[in-house]
Write a protein that holds these residues in place. Structure first.
Motif, mmCIF file in Angstrom:
data_model
loop_
_atom_site.group_PDB
_atom_site.id
_atom_site.type_symbol
_atom_site.label_atom_id
_atom_site.label_comp_id
_atom_site.label_asym_id
_atom_site.label_seq_id
_atom_site.Cartn_x
_atom_site.Cartn_y
_atom_site.Cartn_z
ATOM 1 N N MET A 53 12.045 -3.592 4.096
ATOM 2 C CA MET A 53 10.604 -3.411 4.285
ATOM 3 C C MET A 53 9.898 -3.693 2.958
ATOM 4 S SD MET A 53 8.741 -0.101 5.896
ATOM 5 C CE MET A 53 10.156 0.218 6.913
ATOM 6 N N SER A 54 8.732 -4.328 3.004
ATOM 7 C CA SER A 54 8.048 -4.692 1.769
ATOM 8 C C SER A 54 7.464 -3.454 1.103
ATOM 9 C CB SER A 54 6.943 -5.694 2.051
ATOM 10 O OG SER A 54 5.824 -5.022 2.587
ATOM 11 N N LYS A 55 7.247 -3.585 -0.231
ATOM 12 C CA LYS A 55 6.716 -2.468 -0.987
ATOM 13 C C LYS A 55 5.317 -2.099 -0.483
ATOM 14 C CE LYS A 55 7.187 -0.834 -5.632
ATOM 15 N NZ LYS A 55 7.297 -1.097 -7.033
ATOM 16 N N ALA A 56 4.516 -3.137 -0.177
ATOM 17 C CA ALA A 56 3.143 -2.885 0.272
ATOM 18 C C ALA A 56 3.152 -2.064 1.570
ATOM 19 C CB ALA A 56 2.421 -4.212 0.484
ATOM 20 N N ARG A 57 4.066 -2.401 2.464
ATOM 21 C CA ARG A 57 4.121 -1.667 3.736
ATOM 22 C C ARG A 57 4.528 -0.221 3.506
ATOM 23 N NH1 ARG A 57 7.375 -4.049 8.514
ATOM 24 N NH2 ARG A 57 6.129 -2.655 9.786
ATOM 25 N N ILE A 58 5.468 -0.010 2.563
ATOM 26 C CA ILE A 58 5.903 1.360 2.301
ATOM 27 C C ILE A 58 4.761 2.162 1.700
ATOM 28 C CG2 ILE A 58 7.445 2.776 0.884
ATOM 29 C CD1 ILE A 58 9.614 0.729 1.399
ATOM 30 N N ILE A 59 4.006 1.541 0.783
ATOM 31 C CA ILE A 59 2.878 2.260 0.178
ATOM 32 C C ILE A 59 1.838 2.582 1.249
ATOM 33 C CG2 ILE A 59 0.966 2.068 -1.470
ATOM 34 C CD1 ILE A 59 2.935 0.414 -3.227
ATOM 35 N N ALA A 60 1.530 1.602 2.108
ATOM 36 C CA ALA A 60 0.552 1.842 3.178
ATOM 37 C C ALA A 60 1.044 2.984 4.070
ATOM 38 C CB ALA A 60 0.352 0.571 3.991
ATOM 39 N N ALA A 61 2.357 2.958 4.382
ATOM 40 C CA ALA A 61 2.923 4.000 5.232
ATOM 41 C C ALA A 61 2.795 5.357 4.548
ATOM 42 C CB ALA A 61 4.393 3.685 5.503
ATOM 43 N N ALA A 62 3.097 5.390 3.256
ATOM 44 C CA ALA A 62 3.062 6.655 2.524
ATOM 45 C C ALA A 62 1.647 7.219 2.495
ATOM 46 C CB ALA A 62 3.577 6.435 1.097
ATOM 47 N N VAL A 63 0.671 6.346 2.266
ATOM 48 C CA VAL A 63 -0.711 6.810 2.200
ATOM 49 C C VAL A 63 -1.145 7.337 3.565
ATOM 50 C CG1 VAL A 63 -3.106 6.068 1.860
ATOM 51 C CG2 VAL A 63 -1.334 5.356 0.235
ATOM 52 N N ALA A 64 -0.777 6.610 4.634
ATOM 53 C CA ALA A 64 -1.148 7.058 5.983
ATOM 54 C C ALA A 64 -0.584 8.454 6.241
ATOM 55 C CB ALA A 64 -0.617 6.074 7.013
ATOM 56 N N LEU A 65 0.686 8.661 5.850
ATOM 57 C CA LEU A 65 1.310 9.969 6.089
ATOM 58 C C LEU A 65 0.636 11.053 5.268
ATOM 59 C CD1 LEU A 65 5.159 9.621 6.363
ATOM 60 C CD2 LEU A 65 3.496 10.303 8.086
ATOM 61 N N LEU A 66 0.272 10.700 4.034
ATOM 62 C CA LEU A 66 -0.370 11.668 3.148
ATOM 63 C C LEU A 66 -1.650 12.192 3.805
ATOM 64 C CD1 LEU A 66 -0.200 12.911 0.307
ATOM 65 C CD2 LEU A 66 -1.631 11.051 -0.503
ATOM 66 N N VAL A 67 -2.430 11.257 4.362
ATOM 67 C CA VAL A 67 -3.699 11.637 4.967
ATOM 68 C C VAL A 67 -3.454 12.503 6.209
ATOM 69 C CG1 VAL A 67 -5.756 10.735 6.121
ATOM 70 C CG2 VAL A 67 -4.883 9.610 4.054
ATOM 71 N N VAL A 68 -2.587 12.007 7.107
ATOM 72 C CA VAL A 68 -2.353 12.772 8.336
ATOM 73 C C VAL A 68 -1.678 14.098 8.007
ATOM 74 C CG1 VAL A 68 -1.367 12.710 10.646
ATOM 75 C CG2 VAL A 68 -2.073 10.597 9.566
ATOM 76 N N GLY A 69 -0.740 14.061 7.043
ATOM 77 C CA GLY A 69 -0.021 15.280 6.669
ATOM 78 C C GLY A 69 -0.968 16.335 6.135
ATOM 79 N N ALA A 70 -1.930 15.911 5.298
ATOM 80 C CA ALA A 70 -2.876 16.874 4.737
ATOM 81 C C ALA A 70 -3.695 17.494 5.861
ATOM 82 C CB ALA A 70 -3.779 16.184 3.723
ATOM 83 N N GLY A 71 -4.069 16.663 6.847
ATOM 84 C CA GLY A 71 -4.854 17.175 7.966
ATOM 85 C C GLY A 71 -4.053 18.134 8.826
ATOM 86 N N ALA A 72 -2.748 17.833 8.966
ATOM 87 C CA ALA A 72 -1.930 18.607 9.903
ATOM 88 C C ALA A 72 -1.278 19.816 9.243
ATOM 89 C CB ALA A 72 -0.832 17.717 10.484
ATOM 90 N N LEU A 73 -1.495 19.972 7.930
ATOM 91 C CA LEU A 73 -0.792 20.999 7.170
ATOM 92 C C LEU A 73 -0.785 22.352 7.894
ATOM 93 C CD1 LEU A 73 0.667 21.171 4.534
ATOM 94 C CD2 LEU A 73 -1.448 21.856 3.433
#
Ligand code: HEC
Ligand code: HEC
Ligand code: HEC
Length: 411
Positions: free
Chosen positions: A1-21
């Motif tokens: 998987m490309s680095k850009a995709r992993i970063i995008a994935a990580a950021v998406a999770l960070l946002v949803v994770g913070a909301g779902a905490l």
């Protein structure tokens, strides 16, 4: 998987994770456990084998279940922990309720999220009785004092709270339901594949956030740079699999019309070797019901192919795989019947050449030497392309050198 995709994935999770905490309470430690019946422990042993617990939770030459094995993921390495009953470093002070929460919701005793490398998205479907049996089995193993190394994950994926977001998006908790349209054996197989054996963790494609893609159950996936072929209608197997041949393959790691289980599948079949036959038959019944019933006649080897690769094949491979080699005459299938040679990606063929099939002391299992140390990347690529040209009618692979480089980086 490309680095850009992993970063995008990580950021998406960070946002949803913070909301779902959500806060998960610790479950109080316990000092004593119920006495478990012999039957319950034995049943737990069988389920643990189908669930491959020791495959991930045992380091190379380590004590079984003491953890420390690094499980590679596209995001980094996650280390399986100590699940022996050691009170300090294992799960010795976990109540059955704490164990059940880890298996169902991916939350540890103290209330922290666990990475879905532990296949809890599958184990969440296991019955109460089966989880209790696995608990009984683990609690009666010898305790080992051992702490797993720290995970190697980039920020923010190293923050466990992001998994709250992942679970919100991808965990569908809840029990398994039988399908009344099918008989008991099929349903038993469906349960064992989905809830315990987690075959989809490797055989289902995964999305950018590492979750199994919905609607593509067992449509073919990846495991440690190996291609895990489809186990449904898209199976590239040259001879159609049947209930009987699947049962043979799963129990012994070898089947005369398809070949041997290699790579990450070897550990799966090694574990299944000790499982009751009725459960193997049930898994085979369920998988066979999804497989194609017919396939075109295979080619049995054609002349031609790159002459340099043909010379390497003659020297390094034909002593075992040639049409008059002792192994072939003793019943090993032609490479023309091999799924890896007929698969849509060259990954399996490349991994076979680089790594072979390891020698397993004391087991009468197939062995193939590894050629990773003696062949150059270019020779491995040429040889893989040669196998495709000579033993398959499928179109040539296009990405062979890049796949060799990828496999080398990971092995
Ligand atoms: C594909 C690899 C894999 C398999 C198969 C697997 N596990 Fe795990 N397991 C892990 C990893 C990795 C962790 C640590 C996750 C983390 O640190 O978040 C873990 C964590 C756990 C934990 C939490 C322990 C703790 O101290 O927090 C329990 C309990 C557990 N596994 C039980 C099991 C059982 C029971 C099975 C078999 C039915 C099993 N696992 C199969 C990889 C696996
Ligand atoms: C850890 C990853 C992993 C898990 C878990 C796993 N498999 Fe596999 N499986 C593979 C890989 C990789 C291959 C390809 C092996 C090879 O090329 O020899 C494979 C091959 C197979 C094949 C041969 C397919 C063919 O056409 O050649 C069958 C059948 C199979 N697996 C069934 C299962 C079943 C059933 C389960 C669950 C009980 C399971 N696998 C769990 C990784 C896995
Ligand atoms: C000492 C014997 C031996 C040698 C030498 C050997 N192999 Fe194998 N190979 C095996 C065995 C045993 C298997 C597993 C049984 C089977 O699948 O037929 C196997 C399996 C394979 C498979 C997978 C077939 C399947 O199950 O899908 C491929 C591809 C393969 N070998 C390629 C090669 C290539 C290419 C070479 C030369 C670089 C080579 N082998 C050299 C013994 C050998």
């Amino acid at each position: 998987m490309s680095k850009a995709r992993i970063i995008a994935a990580a950021v998406a999770l960070l946002v949803v994770g913070a909301g779902a905490l959500l806060w998960h309470p610790a479950i109080a430690p316990v000092d004593t456990h119920a006495v478990f019946s012999h039957e319950q422990v034995a049943r737990g042993a069988e389920l643990a084998a189908i669930g491959d617990c020791s495959v991930c939770h045992t380091a190379t030459n380590g004590q079984p279940f003491a953890g420390g094995r690094g499980v590679p993921t596209p995001f980094g390495t996650v280390y399986a922990t100590n699940i022996t009953p050691d009170p300090e470093t294992g799960i010795g002070r976990w109540s059955e309720a704490a164990f059940k929460r880890a298996m169902r919701d991916g939350i540890d005793r103290a209330g922290h999220h666990l990475y879905p490398v532990l296949p809890y998205p599958h184990f969440t479907r296991a019955t109460d009785a089966d989880i209790a049996a696995m608990y009984a089995f683990l609690m009666t193993r010898p305790a080992a004092h051992a702490t797993a190394p720290l995970n190697q994950l980039p920020f923010p994926l190293n923050q466990r709270f992001v998994l709250a977001g992942w679970n919100l998006l991808y965990l569908s908790p809840g029990p398994w339901h039988p399908d009344p349209a099918h008989d008991a054996a099929w349903n038993r197989g469906n349960y064992l594949v989905e809830a315990i054996g987690h075959c989809g963790a490797c055989h289902t494609p995964h999305n950018a956030l590492g979750a199994e893609s919905s609607g593509q159950t067992l449509a073919g996936g990846q495991a440690e740079n190996w291609y895990a072929p489809p186990l449904q209608s898209a199976s590239p197997a040259v001879r159609p699999w049947t209930q009987a041949t699947l049962a043979d393959y799963l129990r012994t790691g070898f089947e005369a019309h398809h070949g041997a289980a290699a790579g990450p599948m070897t550990a799966v079949t090694d574990e299944l070797a000790g499982v009751p036959d009725s459960d193997i038959q049930a898994i085979a019944t369920y998988i066979a019901s999804m497989m194609p019933k017919t396939a075109p006649e295979p080619v049995m080897a054609r002349a031609g192919g790159d002459p340099h690769a043909a010379a390497i094949f003659a020297g390094a491979c034909a002593g075992c795989h040639g049409s008059d080699a002792p192994m072939t005459r003793a019943g090993a299938p032609s490479l023309a019947l091999s799924t890896v040679v007929n698969a849509p990606t060259p990954q399996g063929a490349i991994q076979m050449i680089l790594n072979g099939i390891p020698w397993r002391e004391g087991k009468s299992a197939p062995y193939m030497p590894s050629f990773g140390a003696v062949l150059t990347d270019a020779q491995v690529a040429d040889l893989a392309s040669y196998l495709r040209a000579t033993y398959s009618e499928k179109p040539a692979w296009t990405d062979v050198p890049a796949e060799v480089a990828k496999a080398r980086g990971s092995s």
